[in-house]
Design a protein around this motif. Structure first.
Motif, short mmCIF file in Angstrom:
data_model
loop_
_atom_site.label_atom_id
_atom_site.label_comp_id
_atom_site.label_asym_id
_atom_site.label_seq_id
_atom_site.Cartn_x
_atom_site.Cartn_y
_atom_site.Cartn_z
N ILE A 1 0.87 -1.18 0.00
CA ILE A 1 0.00 0.00 0.00
C ILE A 1 0.91 1.22 0.00
CG2 ILE A 1 -1.77 1.27 1.30
CD1 ILE A 1 -2.62 -1.42 2.52
N ILE A 2 0.66 2.13 -0.95
CA ILE A 2 1.55 3.29 -1.07
C ILE A 2 0.76 4.57 -0.79
CG2 ILE A 2 3.11 4.55 -2.59
CD1 ILE A 2 2.28 1.22 -3.83
N ARG A 3 1.23 5.32 0.20
CA ARG A 3 0.56 6.59 0.50
C ARG A 3 1.44 7.74 0.03
NH1 ARG A 3 1.12 5.86 6.93
NH2 ARG A 3 3.35 5.62 6.85
N ALA A 4 0.82 8.62 -0.75
CA ALA A 4 1.50 9.84 -1.19
C ALA A 4 1.28 10.90 -0.11
CB ALA A 4 0.91 10.29 -2.52
N PRO A 5 2.05 11.99 -0.16
CA PRO A 5 1.84 13.04 0.85
C PRO A 5 0.38 13.52 0.88
CG PRO A 5 3.87 13.45 -0.36
CD PRO A 5 3.21 12.27 -1.03
N ALA A 6 -0.27 13.54 -0.30
CA ALA A 6 -1.65 14.05 -0.35
C ALA A 6 -2.70 13.02 0.08
CB ALA A 6 -1.97 14.52 -1.76
N THR A 7 -2.31 11.74 0.14
CA THR A 7 -3.32 10.70 0.39
C THR A 7 -3.95 10.86 1.77
OG1 THR A 7 -1.99 9.17 -0.95
CG2 THR A 7 -3.76 8.19 0.36
#
Ligand SMILES: NC(=O)c1ccc[n+]([C@@H]2O[C@H](COP(=O)([O-])OP(=O)(O)OC[C@H]3O[C@@H](n4cnc5c(N)ncnc54)[C@H](O)[C@@H]3O)[C@@H](O)[C@H]2O)c1
Length: 284
Positions: A155-161
Motif C-alpha cells: 500500500i503506497i501513500r503519497a503526501p496528499a493521500t
C-alpha cells in the motif's frame, strides 16, 4: 481499520493483474465491474479460468465458480463504470500518460466517496495524483502476480493521500486475507525497486557470461532461499513490464536502473516471458 467487505468495486484493465484483482474481490463477495478497452470476452475468460483453477485447488471453499463469476461484469471504457463504487483499482499498462487519462475519467465517473487506487508497479502516486482534482482519494494498491496466490499487497501513500483512505484500503487488504506493507511514495516503492535491481543484475550476468540462466536462478534459490530466481521471476512478471519499470526508474532514480541490452533485444523479439512461451526460459 474498516472491516466491511466492499459491495461494489471497479477495475480498469482486465489483463493479467486486473482479472486477478477482479477474481479475488468477487470471491470475497463484492460485485465487480471491469472496464476493458480491448477484448472484453477475453478479460472475463481470464477471471473464469482463474476461478476454475482456484476451485480445482480447493481455494474457493464450498464456493461455486459460476456463482462467483456471476458477480463480475465487463464494460468497455472507464466512463461506463457504475457511479456508486466503494473502490476502483486502475490496472492498465505501465504508461504514465495512459494512466493519467484513465484516472481523470475515473474521477469524473465515480462518486466523490469512491477510493481510487492504482496497481502501478513503479510510477509515483503523487505523479498519478496530478490527473485528479482531489488527489487525497488516490492510493497505491500494488498487488502481485498471480494475484489470487500472492499474499502481499504493497500500500503506497503519497503526501496528499487522506489517512482515512489508507485506513479503508488496509481493511480491504485484510479482508482479502492478504498481508500489507505500507510504504511512503517513491518510484518503484519497496518491492519493484529491489526486485528490478536483482533482475537487471541477473540479466547483466547472463550477458557477461558469468553463468547460464538456470545456474544464476539456482544460486539465489538455494544460496539465499529465494523461492524463485530473478530470471524466472522476470519471465513471470513479463520482460516488457520489467523493461517499462527499469526505464521509469532510470529516469527518476538514476542510471543504476538502466536496462541491459539483452532485455531490450528480447522484448524487441517478442520474447516477453511466460505469456509468450519464451523469455529467459521456455514455457509450455
Ligand atoms: N504483470 C505483473 O507481474 C504485474 C505485477 C504488479 C503490478 N503490475 C502492474 O499492473 C498494471 C497492469 O499490468 P498487467 O500485467 O495486468 O498488464 P496487461 O497488459 O496484462 O493488462 C492491461 C489491460 O489493460 C487494458 N487497457 C489498456 N488501456 C485501457 C484503457 N484505456 N481502458 C481500459 N482498459 C485498458 C488492456 O487491453 C489490457 O487488457 C501495470 O501498471 C503493471 O505495472 C503488473
Amino acid at each position: 481499520m474498516t472491516s466491511t467487505v466492499p459491495q461494489n468495486i471497479g477495475v480498469v484493465g482486465g489483463g493479467r493483474m486486473g482479472a486477478g484483482i477482479a477474481q479475488v474481490f468477487a470471491t470475497l463477495g463484492s460485485t465487480v465491474t471491469i472496464a476493458e478497452s480491448g477484448d472484453r470476452q477475453a478479460a472475463l475468460a481470464r477471471v473464469s479460468d482463474g476461478l476454475d483453477r482456484a476451485h480445482e485447488r480447493g481455494k474457493l471453499g464450498d464456493g461455486d465458480p459460476a456463482i462467483v463469476l456471476s458477480r463480475v461484469h465487463v464494460v468497455g471504457a472507464p466512463d461506463d463504470l457504475p457511479t456508486a463504487l466503494d473502490l476502483v483499482v486502475e490496472a492498465v499498462p505501465e504508461l504514465l500518460d495512459l494512466k493519467l487519462g484513465v484516472l481523470s475519467v475515473v474521477e469524473k465517473t465515480v462518486a466523490p466517496s469512491t477510493v481510487i487506487a492504482s496497481n502501478t508497479s513503479s510510477i509515483s502516486i503523487a505523479d498519478l495524483g496530478a490527473a485528479l482534482n482531489d488527489p487525497s482519494r488516490l492510493v497505491g494498491m500494488h498487488f502481485f502476480n498471480p494475484v489470487p496466490a500472492s499474499t502481499l499487497v504493497e500500500i503506497i501513500r503519497a503526501p496528499a493521500t487522506d489517512a482515512g483512505v489508507v485506513d479503508r484500503v488496509r481493511g480491504w487488504v485484510s479482508q482479502l486475507g492478504k498481508t500489507e506493507v505500507l510504504v511512503n511514495d517513491s518510484p518503484g516503492f519497496a518491492t519493484s525497486r529491489l526486485g528490478v535491481c536483482l533482475g537487471l543484475e541477473a540479466i547483466r550476468m547472463l550477458e557477461e557470461g558469468v553463468a547460464d540462466a538456470e545456474s544464476i536462478d539456482r544460486a539465489m534459490e538455494l544460496g539465499y532461499r529465494h523461492p524463485m530466481g530473478p530470471l524466472r521471476s522476470t519471465d513471470l512478471v513479463g520482460l516488457d513490464v520489467r523493461l517499462a519499470i527499469a526505464e521509469h526508474l532510470t529516469k527518476t532514480l538514476g542510471d543504476r536502473f538502466a536496462p541491459p541490452a539483452l532485455l531490450r533485444e528480447k522484448v524487441g523479439r517478442g520474447e516477453l516471458g511466460r505469456k509468450t512461451g519464451q523469455g529467459f526460459f521456455t514455457w509450455p
